[in-house]
Scaffold this active site. Structure first.
Site, PDB file in Angstrom:
ATOM      1  N   ASN A  77      -7.459   2.069   9.725  1.00 52.58           N
ATOM      2  CA  ASN A  77      -6.179   2.250  10.402  1.00 52.58           C
ATOM      3  C   ASN A  77      -6.426   2.311  11.898  1.00 52.58           C
ATOM      4  O   ASN A  77      -7.211   3.150  12.360  1.00 52.58           O
ATOM      5  CB  ASN A  77      -5.508   3.558   9.976  1.00 52.58           C
ATOM      6  CG  ASN A  77      -5.142   3.575   8.504  1.00 52.58           C
ATOM      7  OD1 ASN A  77      -5.243   2.552   7.824  1.00 52.58           O
ATOM      8  ND2 ASN A  77      -4.713   4.716   8.020  1.00 52.58           N
ATOM      9  N   ARG A 110       0.846  -1.184   0.000  1.00 51.36           N
ATOM     10  CA  ARG A 110       0.000   0.000   0.000  1.00 51.36           C
ATOM     11  C   ARG A 110       0.885   1.238   0.000  1.00 51.36           C
ATOM     12  O   ARG A 110       1.683   1.436   0.909  1.00 51.36           O
ATOM     13  CB  ARG A 110      -0.916  -0.016   1.233  1.00 51.36           C
ATOM     14  CG  ARG A 110      -1.741   1.226   1.360  1.00 51.36           C
ATOM     15  CD  ARG A 110      -2.778   1.189   2.493  1.00 51.36           C
ATOM     16  NE  ARG A 110      -3.380   2.504   2.547  1.00 51.36           N
ATOM     17  CZ  ARG A 110      -3.261   3.352   3.573  1.00 51.36           C
ATOM     18  NH1 ARG A 110      -2.647   2.994   4.676  1.00 51.36           N
ATOM     19  NH2 ARG A 110      -3.790   4.556   3.516  1.00 51.36           N
ATOM     20  N   GLU A 117      -3.607  -0.070   8.160  1.00 43.32           N
ATOM     21  CA  GLU A 117      -2.427   0.334   8.932  1.00 43.32           C
ATOM     22  C   GLU A 117      -2.543  -0.177  10.358  1.00 43.32           C
ATOM     23  O   GLU A 117      -3.598  -0.035  10.989  1.00 43.32           O
ATOM     24  CB  GLU A 117      -2.287   1.863   9.030  1.00 43.32           C
ATOM     25  CG  GLU A 117      -1.772   2.531   7.804  1.00 43.32           C
ATOM     26  CD  GLU A 117      -1.652   4.048   7.980  1.00 43.32           C
ATOM     27  OE1 GLU A 117      -1.422   4.524   9.111  1.00 43.32           O
ATOM     28  OE2 GLU A 117      -1.810   4.744   6.968  1.00 43.32           O
TER      29      GLU A 117
HETATM   30  C1  FCB Z   1      -1.307   7.259  10.578  1.00 42.95           C
HETATM   31  C2  FCB Z   1      -0.872   7.792   9.233  1.00 42.95           C
HETATM   32  C3  FCB Z   1       0.478   7.284   8.793  1.00 42.95           C
HETATM   33  C4  FCB Z   1       1.463   7.221   9.939  1.00 42.95           C
HETATM   34  C5  FCB Z   1       0.863   6.469  11.106  1.00 42.95           C
HETATM   35  C6  FCB Z   1       1.802   6.321  12.273  1.00 42.95           C
HETATM   36  O1  FCB Z   1      -2.205   8.145  11.153  1.00 42.95           O
HETATM   37  O2  FCB Z   1      -1.820   7.468   8.263  1.00 42.95           O
HETATM   38  O3  FCB Z   1       0.932   8.108   7.741  1.00 42.95           O
HETATM   39  O4  FCB Z   1       1.851   8.497  10.284  1.00 42.95           O
HETATM   40  O5  FCB Z   1      -0.307   7.107  11.529  1.00 42.95           O
END
Ligand code: FCB
Length: 456
Positions: free
Chosen positions: A303, A78, A361
């Site tokens: 995320n 990604r 994420e």
């Molecule tokens: C998320 C972001 C990513 C990175 C992580 C730690 O909020 O999407 O870019 O900074 O946190």
């Protein structure tokens, strides 16, 4: 007894990055200035005074980075596309050399059998668009749709999953609310304009995607899909006190429901709208907008890193809440290590949609020891434990019937962590910024083994 944890056969194991955090080459090959290029030059805004001008130099070293991904066995990668590489002025004339970089990157992924997962916007707005009002202006949604439409026509078929936005909450509340991120505006009374225009731009891009109908590049692949990546962090009250429960509900409203409700129910959350309305802040909705925003998508990316504890705080003029530390051990970001954030975030999404879900994420910053010149590995036991426990939580979610299709570690390699600069390392791979040497951490080896055995 068998304690092995096995994932479904087609589970997608990936790693994630974002353009500004890794690429560098900030003014090469015709790239336009982004709001981050401008913001990082303001004194005092980045913890260590660094910039993303060079970052991991991925723009020049992508072949080496692709080899690391292949060696790890990643099924998907990604990344995000820098809008100002494609349209240096945000709109108008596209820049062929910018597009060519992503074509080379995507080709390299195809050659290694890694699925490309592309995000159209990971916070790097062309400065020229910011100069015309940025996300406060409704026009920006239409510029974004133009940019998206161009990419879908050029490379729409080459990407497996398209995400319109990454964490619109952070762009709105940190970029334009408290000013901690680019463009560094502190205009909280405009934050619902930003949210609405981000969401509108998402919907317009989905319409463009449907109109261009990207086909799969080969017959054994499903057609490309489109979705969005939201930040979903479980919110808890700091105590049983009704005021704290209200605080948790408000932050859940701002961070989570402000996006889930319009995307899946076509309206903004009533409690949060009422809170803002008392401050004479209303979203600038025009007829038809909510239908554009709430049109069907194909997947939802989530995320999630931790949970938060919230208390009411009358001194905070805007959301009137503050966060208090939770009881569990923390990462280097001060984020509590709470693996069930995965399960709870997925369950929250499930309340709104039965779409396929991805953890787009998840990961952790720890203060990794720098490798010596001859060291071939960095030991990072805390990150190994973090990843294992959070991957186990993904499996619990699957067992509970949640349609989780994949998991992406944040992040492939240490990179520019926004306002924290290079002071926070989230990578599976250690980046030595002085030499650009990449050194695998133990967690990269462990992740490779997890992928190879499709489980823990
Ligand atoms: C998320 C972001 C990513 C990175 C992580 C730690 O909020 O999407 O870019 O900074 O946190």
């Amino acid at each position: 007894m068998n304690h092995e944890i096995r994932f479904p056969t087609n589970f997608i194991w990936g790693a994630a990055t974002a353009a500004y955090q890794i690429e560098g080459a900030w003014n090469e090959d015709g790239k336009g200035e982004s709001i981050w290029d401008r913001f990082v030059r303001r004194p005092g805004v980045i913890a260590d005074g660094s910039t993303g001008d060079v970052a991991c130099d991925h723009y020049h070293r992508y072949e080496e980075d692709l080899d690391h991904m292949a060696a790890m066995g990643l099924k998907a990668y990604r990344f995000s596309i820098a809008w100002p590489r494609i349209f240096p002025n945000g709109t108008g004339q596209p820049n062929q050399r910018g597009l060519d970089f992503y074509r080379r990157l995507i080709d390299g992924l195809h050659r290694r059998n890694i699925l490309p997962v592309a995000t159209l916007y990971h916070w790097d707005l062309p400065q020229a668009v910011e100069d015309r009002g940025g996300w406060i202006s409704r026009d920006t949604a239409f510029y974004f749709a133009e940019y998206a439409d161009y990419l879908f026509r050029q490379i729409g078929s080459d990407v497996a999953l398209w995400a319109t936005h990454n964490e619109p909450f952070i762009q709105a509340f940190y970029g334009y609310g408290n000013g901690e991120n680019a463009p560094g505006k502190r205009v909280p009374w405009r934050v619902l304009h930003v949210v609405h225009h981000l969401l509108l731009s998402h919907g317009l891009a989905v319409s463009a995607f449907r109109a261009t109908k990207p086909q799969p590049i080969c017959t054994d692949l499903p057609p490309p899909q489109i979705g969005i990546v939201l930040m979903i962090w479980p919110q808890y009250p700091a105590s049983d006190h009704p005021a704290d429960r209200k605080a948790a509900q408000r932050i859940d409203g701002a961070m989570n429901r402000l996006f889930l409700e319009p995307l899946f129910h076509r309206h903004y959350p009533a409690d949060l709208v009422a809170h803002f309305a008392r401050r004479l802040i209303v979203p600038p909705i025009k007829p038809g907008d909510m239908e554009i925003i709430g049109q069907p998508i194909d997947f939802l990316g989530i995320n999630t890193y931790t949970r938060l504890f919230n208390a009411l705080d009358w001194r905070e003029p805007f959301l009137m809440t503050k966060q208090v530390p939770g009881p569990l051990p923390k990462t280097a970001m001060g984020w509590e290590i709470y693996p069930d954030c995965i399960v709870e975030a997925l369950q929250k999404a499930r309340e709104y949609t039965s779409l396929p879900l991805y953890i787009t994420e998840n990961g952790a910053a720890f203060d990794d020891p720098p490798p010596g010149p001859n060291d071939q590995i960095v030991e990072d036991p805390d990150r190994v434990a973090y990843l294992r426990s959070h991957i186990a939580a993904c499996h619990r979610a699957l067992t509970a019937g949640i349609d989780l299709r994949g998991y992406f570690v944040w992040t492939l390699l240490d990179n520019f962590e926004w306002a924290k600069g290079f002071s926070k390392r989230f990578g599976l791979i250690y980046t030595d910024y002085a030499t650009q040497r990449r050194v695998w951490k133990r967690s990269a080896h462990v992740y490779r083994d997890i992928i190879a055995r499709n489980g823990l």
